[in-house]
Design an enzyme around this catalytic site. Structure first.
Site, short mmCIF file in Angstrom:
data_model
loop_
_atom_site.label_atom_id
_atom_site.label_comp_id
_atom_site.label_asym_id
_atom_site.label_seq_id
_atom_site.Cartn_x
_atom_site.Cartn_y
_atom_site.Cartn_z
N GLU A 290 0.81 -1.23 0.00
CA GLU A 290 0.00 0.00 0.00
C GLU A 290 0.84 1.27 0.00
OE1 GLU A 290 -3.74 -1.49 2.72
OE2 GLU A 290 -2.04 -0.50 3.67
N PRO A 291 1.61 1.51 -1.05
CA PRO A 291 2.43 2.72 -1.06
C PRO A 291 1.60 3.99 -1.21
CG PRO A 291 2.49 1.65 -3.21
CD PRO A 291 1.72 0.73 -2.30
N GLY A 292 1.95 5.00 -0.46
CA GLY A 292 1.30 6.30 -0.62
C GLY A 292 2.36 7.31 -1.03
N ARG A 293 3.22 7.62 -0.06
CA ARG A 293 4.26 8.63 -0.26
C ARG A 293 5.10 8.38 -1.51
NH1 ARG A 293 6.58 11.17 4.08
NH2 ARG A 293 5.91 9.45 5.42
N ARG A 330 4.58 19.59 7.45
CA ARG A 330 5.51 18.50 7.77
C ARG A 330 6.80 18.95 8.46
NH1 ARG A 330 7.62 15.36 4.78
NH2 ARG A 330 7.30 13.47 6.02
N TYR A 334 7.18 17.07 11.83
CA TYR A 334 8.14 15.95 11.85
C TYR A 334 9.59 16.38 11.63
CZ TYR A 334 3.71 13.90 10.16
OH TYR A 334 2.41 13.56 9.95
N CYS A 361 1.39 33.12 11.77
CA CYS A 361 1.82 33.79 12.99
C CYS A 361 2.34 32.79 14.01
CB CYS A 361 0.67 34.60 13.56
SG CYS A 361 0.44 36.08 12.60
N GLU A 362 3.45 32.17 13.68
CA GLU A 362 4.10 31.20 14.57
C GLU A 362 5.57 31.16 14.24
OE1 GLU A 362 0.80 27.86 15.52
OE2 GLU A 362 2.93 27.42 15.58
N TYR A 390 1.30 14.05 1.50
CA TYR A 390 1.02 14.60 2.82
C TYR A 390 1.25 16.11 2.91
CZ TYR A 390 1.21 9.60 3.75
OH TYR A 390 1.00 8.25 3.70
N1 LLP Z 1 -1.19 1.80 4.72
C1 LLP Z 1 -1.49 2.18 5.96
C2 LLP Z 1 -2.35 1.33 6.78
C3 LLP Z 1 -1.00 3.39 6.47
O1 LLP Z 1 -1.29 3.74 7.71
C4 LLP Z 1 -0.20 4.20 5.65
C5 LLP Z 1 0.31 5.49 6.15
C6 LLP Z 1 0.09 3.77 4.34
C7 LLP Z 1 -0.41 2.55 3.92
C8 LLP Z 1 0.94 4.58 3.40
O2 LLP Z 1 2.22 4.75 3.87
P1 LLP Z 1 3.33 5.48 2.96
O3 LLP Z 1 3.64 4.56 1.80
O4 LLP Z 1 2.75 6.76 2.49
O5 LLP Z 1 4.49 5.65 3.87
N2 LLP Z 1 1.66 12.19 7.61
C9 LLP Z 1 2.90 11.43 7.70
C10 LLP Z 1 2.77 10.05 7.16
C11 LLP Z 1 1.71 9.23 7.88
C12 LLP Z 1 1.53 7.87 7.28
C13 LLP Z 1 0.35 7.19 7.88
N3 LLP Z 1 0.04 5.93 7.30
C14 LLP Z 1 3.98 12.21 6.94
O6 LLP Z 1 3.68 13.28 6.41
O7 LLP Z 1 5.12 11.79 6.91
#
Ligand code: LLP
Length: 444
Positions: A290-293, A330, A334, A361-362, A390
């Site tokens: 499940e890639p997102g980033r 971010r 982080y 304003c921070e 993100y």
């Molecule tokens: N699957 C599940 C169940 C997840 O919780 C996540 C991310 C992903 C897949 C996707 O992960 P990725 O491939 O994007 O790493 N807001 C944070 C990242 C939080 C990720 C939460 N879960 C940031 O900006 O770094």
């Protein structure tokens, strides 16, 4: 700044993305502006598709839409043959409105509401990833009321600490997510799930963290999960057939980041899978990632206009842009690092070290500490790279800043996929109660 995807510097010394001159984009669409590089996203989707779906025996790639969810993005993901991970009614609604094939939607989340679950069951999403006992019983009740059977995965917490920023570790035991594996909670969850008449247990799911560079973390995850699936099979005779490994594959943001190749990620999973299945004499399950980033991160660039510049002699030079933590929280959340370039002078030699700050304003509203840039002046454009994941999805209206628009660029075309917010959008949901009517207030 390292160039990504179709980013290049053109003859005028301007940064160009998807064949579009960013100086022209700023004129046409204003700043701040999120720019998404379509060819680059598609290229990454294809790398995932080739490495997992084509090269492995039985695998699926699901895009985690929390990274960047819009109608256009859902269409791109669908056209590349990937599935979609949604974590809320809002993300599910977006996918449904984009006519995303429901069977390829996975619904996650640690506190899905009855309304969200009902919406997902009625839509017929492919899998609901059950996170906890409460959800399991609510889901079964709702499915019973609707006279439907629901295919589920159980989310387990395997107890792995991926080497990443501690705020975004989600696989360790002290986590709000999932059924803890090492202490037997996952076993209880599994037994209970089997006893529910309207739930069909297809497999298990884990997510061990985000922005992970060490492929060993994924190897370890596969070992633990296959062992667990084999244990369940030994104990109950039930065969779990799907293993969802979550996301987490890391990307380049700034110097020092050294991500692996997607093909090596797939190979690591494959080798670990083969090894673990052989050792336990367990039939190979379907693998889901499940890639997102890593699908959208390096495809996004945020374009800002530089305004005020403050120099504190001997201390620091602050260069302020027309956005900040509202469009990219971010760095504040982080300590995330980014690279940037002056988009209208991308070939100029860097001559000074400055820190890029936003307009909120921070004091914590910093985008980049200590970056080398050519001498910048008000009106110059700053392009911050790798903001595709993100950023838009985590943006806010803090200080009543309007959210930037998003343009999708490809071969010289730039299409708005999210309109820039206007001041009147900010008041869309504001309501003035009658008792605050000026006439009534005056009469008090
Ligand atoms: N699957 C599940 C169940 C997840 O919780 C996540 C991310 C992903 C897949 C996707 O992960 P990725 O491939 O994007 O790493 N807001 C944070 C990242 C939080 C990720 C939460 N879960 C940031 O900006 O770094």
């Amino acid at each position: 700044m390292k160039l990504h995807g179709t980013q290049r510097v053109n003859e005028q010394g301007h940064l160009e993305i998807g064949g579009c001159d960013t100086v022209e984009l700023a004129k046409q669409f204003g700043t701040p502006l999120y720019i998404m590089d379509e060819a680059h996203m598609r290229d990454i989707c294809r790398q995932y598709y080739r490495s997992f779906v084509e090269d492995l025996e039985n695998a699926e790639v699901i895009y985690a839409s929390k990274a960047f969810s819009t109608l256009a993005m859902c269409r791109i993901i669908d056209s590349e043959g990937l599935g979609l991970d949604v974590v809320s009614g809002g993300e599910l609604y977006t996918a449904l409105q984009a006519d995303f094939p429901v069977a390829r939607i996975y619904f996650h989340g640690n506190n899905k509401s009855r309304e969200e679950l009902t919406m997902a069951i009625k839509a017929g999403v492919g899998r609901i990833v059950v996170d906890n006992f409460y959800e399991m019983s609510v889901l079964n009740d709702l499915a019973q009321e609707l006279n439907l059977r629901v295919d589920i995965l159980l989310r387990v917490t395997p107890g792995i600490e991926a080497h990443t920023h501690e705020y975004i570790q989600t696989g360790q035991i002290d986590s709000k997510f999932g059924f803890t594996l090492p202490d037997g909670t996952a076993d209880r969850a599994f037994d209970l799930a089997l006893s529910y008449s309207n739930l069909v247990v297809k497999g298990i799911h884990a997510h061990i963290g985000s922005q992970i560079f060490e492929l060993d973390s994924f190897r370890h995850e596969v070992q633990i999960m296959i062992n667990y699936m084999a244990d369940i099979n030994g104990r109950t005779d039930f065969l779990l057939q799907e293993l969802n490994l979550g996301g987490g594959f890391g990307i380049y943001y700034a110097t020092g980041d050294d991500p692996a190749q997607i093909s090596d990620y797939a190979k690591t999973v494959e080798d670990a899978l083969e090894d673990a299945c052989r050792k336990r004499n367990f039939p190979r399950p379907k693998i889901i990632v499940e890639p997102g980033r890593s699908i959208v991160g390096t495809a996004g660039t945020t374009l800002y206009t530089i305004g005020s510049i403050k120099e504190i002699p001997g201390v620091r030079k602050y260069v302020a842009v027309d956005g900040g933590m509202a469009d990219n929280p971010r760095p504040a959340l982080y300590q995330a690092r980014y690279e940037a370039v002056l988009a209208n002078q991308a070939v100029e030699e860097t001559t000074e070290t400055v820190s890029v700050t936003g307009k909120c304003c921070e004091s914590g509203d910093m985008l980049i500490w200590d970056i080398e840039l050519p001498k910048a002046k008000a009106g110059d454009l700053l392009a911050v790279s790798c903001t595709g994941a993100y950023n838009y999805s985590m943006s806010s209206n803090y200080n009543r800043l309007t959210r930037p628009g998003v343009v999708l660029v490809e071969e010289g075309y730039a299409d708005v996929i999210v309109k820039r917010e206007t001041h009147s959008d900010l008041l869309r949901n504001d309501v003035l109660p009658a008792r605050l009517n000026y006439l009534k207030m005056a009469s008090r």
